[in-house]
Design a protein around this motif. Structure first.
Motif, PDB file in Angstrom:
ATOM      1  N   PHE A  40       0.958  -1.263  -0.066  1.00 52.68           N
ATOM      2  CA  PHE A  40      -0.019  -0.063   0.001  1.00 52.68           C
ATOM      3  C   PHE A  40       0.856   1.251   0.053  1.00 52.68           C
ATOM      4  CE2 PHE A  40      -3.447  -2.898   1.376  1.00 52.68           C
ATOM      5  CZ  PHE A  40      -4.487  -2.191   0.635  1.00 52.68           C
TER       6      PHE A  40
ATOM      7  N   TRP B 204       0.931   4.436  -2.690  1.00 57.06           N
ATOM      8  CA  TRP B 204       0.860   5.798  -1.941  1.00 57.06           C
ATOM      9  C   TRP B 204       1.815   6.731  -2.550  1.00 57.06           C
ATOM     10  CZ3 TRP B 204       0.163   4.353   3.651  1.00 57.06           C
ATOM     11  CH2 TRP B 204      -1.197   3.594   3.904  1.00 57.06           C
TER      12      TRP B 204
ATOM     13  N   TYR C 100      -3.213  -3.422   8.913  1.00 58.93           N
ATOM     14  CA  TYR C 100      -3.672  -4.119   7.712  1.00 58.93           C
ATOM     15  C   TYR C 100      -3.939  -5.682   7.964  1.00 58.93           C
ATOM     16  CZ  TYR C 100      -3.384  -6.640   3.196  1.00 58.93           C
ATOM     17  OH  TYR C 100      -3.641  -7.469   2.191  1.00 58.93           O
TER      18      TYR C 100
END
Length: 119
Positions: free
Chosen positions: A69, A73, A99
């Motif tokens: 992630f 990002w 997560y």
């Protein structure tokens, strides 16, 4: 900015919503999105394993979970500060813990998202 490849579960309504959001945010096309449920797609790892956790490749390094992630990002200018912050000591382990918690409630969220997904 480096190209990032993201593998996602095209059969997951929640994932589809999230990928749609990132496609809108990725105005420069820095992310290559790969639907793991599409026929003929090759996977760098076992397909079921990749469907169980989020995976991305950044700078030829395969990442999973919160690290994946964070890579995604960093590829999107508006979210890049969050991705960079994930590199600070102690931040990525906290994101990974969040997560893992998310993975436990993901099935319920998928059912909720599935009932409200507009295609």
């Amino acid at each position: 900015m480096n190209k990032v490849t993201v593998w996602y579960d095209g059969g997951c309504p929640l994932c589809l919503r999230e990928i749609a959001l990132f496609r809108r945010l990725d105005k420069k096309g820095a992310i290559k999105f790969v639907d793991l449920t599409s026929p003929g797609i090759s996977c760098p790892l076992d397909r079921n394993f990749m469907l169980d956790r989020f995976h991305a490749r950044e700078n030829n390094v395969l990442l999973s979970g919160a690290a994946a992630f964070a890579a995604m990002w960093r590829a999107v200018p508006v979210l890049r500060p969050l991705g960079i912050a994930a590199r600070f000591p102690g931040v990525l382990p906290m994101l990974e813990s969040a997560y893992r918690l998310f993975l436990r409630i993901r099935p319920r969220l998928q059912r909720y998202a599935g009932g409200r997904l507009k295609t």
